[in-house]
Write an enzyme that holds these catalytic residues in place. Structure first.
Site, PDB file in Angstrom:
ATOM      1  CG  PHE A  48      -2.841   2.487  -3.235  1.00  0.00           C
ATOM      2  CD1 PHE A  48      -2.512   1.324  -3.042  1.00  0.00           C
ATOM      3  CD2 PHE A  48      -2.754   3.136  -3.973  1.00  0.00           C
ATOM      4  CE1 PHE A  48      -2.502   0.695  -4.422  1.00  0.00           C
ATOM      5  CE2 PHE A  48      -2.489   3.062  -5.489  1.00  0.00           C
ATOM      6  CZ  PHE A  48      -2.494   1.503  -5.556  1.00  0.00           C
ATOM      7  CG  ASP A  68      -6.521  -6.195  -5.338  1.00  0.00           C
ATOM      8  OD1 ASP A  68      -5.307  -5.642  -5.584  1.00  0.00           O
ATOM      9  OD2 ASP A  68      -6.344  -7.760  -5.616  1.00  0.00           O
ATOM     10  CB  CYS A 119       7.808   3.807  -0.118  1.00  0.00           C
ATOM     11  SG  CYS A 119       6.749   2.476  -0.344  1.00  0.00           S
TER      12      CYS A 119
END
Length: 440
Positions: free
Chosen positions: A301, A349, A398
């Protein structure tokens, strides 16, 4: 025809009720007791006696709206923003920042205990932020008001799609806050004002940038007004109709500085909103991974290279994986511009990890792994990581809910050594946390 029994929803009390707030959850929402179950209320502090209106009742919990603080806490603060009671951007300005951080810490620990059966010790550190002017990115909502016969520009109301018009925002940088009023004037001058969806604003070392989401193609006159505004405010202007944003005219490249590196981005890319805390986050990632000149690092990511590039200056190689084509291209460009030749970037992905079983990057061996997923976490990646054999793994989160789930999946092969908390978004229920795992 068979008819299934559907119980009628329990009638909500018409009168206000009084409860005492026991503690805060990880969103900084107050938790009290009503009829023996948890009752969640925003805008309150622990120990306060409050009058609330029950707005939702479930079997295990209830939600309520604050009507009056009967016995306020000695810690209660006066919110510094005049729009605080209506605006949905901040939910904890009435709370000291130290209390916010403590509640977030306790919330993360509670979620790990409940969801992952992991007892987190006290965090190694809690990094706070400047209380105001910390946001370099924002999204302004735009909506046509039939009654006022004009376009409103502002933020969404608390728990509503309605808009709160604001003239300034104290958590934005001064330059972004100063754009709000002239932007409202500009949008109302456009003949296609009703087609404007939202506006994103950025301020970095390269200056100001703006992305305008438009549901069609603005007419020539509107383009002229937009370009004049961009010129007046020295702002790089991008338009998004369908697909990826495009500059409305020739613009200077947007970038931000990090660790002495220059990272180029385009409005619409993901950017950490708090530059000071982002720098500290990068410092901790580098310190905890501790790459050497012989280490191969995997950055999952990776975005435009926020962690990849600083790590590449110390490691033998860094491989970045990102799901958005344009951001992979941007990360590659950033590595080239900063003359970092030991990096490689690939699109994948990561919610469909099994599809890349034969990909070259997944066949390699990595000494160190970093992952920084979005709020949905990295569930599909974790079983592979647990068997990866990497010496150390750092997980940047997060969302403590998905972090707890994901970290539990690493336990077969890794031990959680330490964690830290960063208050990236003061006065909100959002929390950034960092977890270090070492191979068993």
């Amino acid at each position: 025809m068979v008819q299934f029994f559907q119980p009628k929803p329990k009638a909500l009390p018409t009168q206000a009720v009084e409860i005492t707030i026991d503690n805060l959850d990880h969103h900084l929402t107050g938790v009290g007791r009503y009829q023996g179950k948890a009752c969640f209320v925003e805008g309150v502090l622990p120990g306060e006696k409050v009058s609330v209106q029950i707005t939702e009742q479930k079997k295990q919990y209830a939600h309520a709206r604050l009507r009056q603080v009967i016995e306020p806490s000695a810690d209660r603060c006066e919110p510094f923003c005049p729009a605080f009671k209506q605006c949905g951007g901040c939910n904890a300005q009435m709370m000291p920042q130290a209390m916010q951080c403590q509640a977030k810490q306790q919330g993360v620990q509670r979620l790990f205990r409940q969801l992952a059966k992991i007892d987190l010790p006290a965090p190694l550190w809690i990094e706070s932020s400047a209380p105001q002017a910390y946001r370099r990115v924002c999204r302004l909502a735009v909506k046509y008001d039939k009654n006022k016969r004009c376009v409103l520009v502002g933020f969404r109301q608390k728990q509503s799609q309605a808009l709160v018009e604001i003239n300034s925002c104290p958590v934005l940088t001064a330059a972004l806050s100063a754009l709000i009023v002239p932007l409202r004037t500009l949008i109302n001058e456009l003949s296609s004002a009703r087609d404007v969806g939202h506006i994103e604003l950025y301020e970095t070392e390269s200056g100001l940038a703006m992305l305008l989401r438009h549901n069609g193609r603005p007419p020539v006159k509107d383009k002229e007004l937009l370009l004049a505004f961009a010129l007046q405010h020295d702002c790089a202007l991008y338009l998004q109709t369908t697909g990826y944003p495009e500059p409305l005219a020739d613009v200077k490249p947007s970038f931000y500085q990090l660790d002495g590196l220059r990272l180029y981005f385009q409005p619409g890319d993901f950017l950490q909103v708090n530059p000071q805390v982002n720098q500290r986050l990068v410092n901790y990632v580098r310190e905890w991974l501790a790459p050497t000149a012989t280490d191969n690092v995997l950055d999952l990511f990776c975005g435009i290279g926020n962690f990849t590039l600083p790590l590449a200056r110390e490691a033998a190689s860094v491989t970045g994986i990102e799901g958005v084509d344009e951001m992979v291209q941007r990360a590659t460009h950033n590595a080239e511009q900063n003359q970092l030749v030991n990096t490689g970037f690939h699109r994948a992905d990561l919610t469909k990890m099994a599809e890349y079983a034969n990909a070259g990057w997944q066949q390699q061996c990595y000494d160190l792994v970093l992952l920084d997923p979005g709020r949905t976490g990295a569930e599909a990646v974790m079983p592979w990581l647990a068997k990866s054999g990497a010496r150390r793994i750092v997980y940047v989160s997060c969302n403590p809910v998905t972090a707890a789930r994901d970290c539990a999946l690493l336990q077969p092969g890794y031990t959680l050594k330490q964690w830290g908390l960063l208050d990236m978004f003061p006065h909100t229920g959002h929390v950034e946390s960092l977890f270090l795992f070492e191979r068993k």
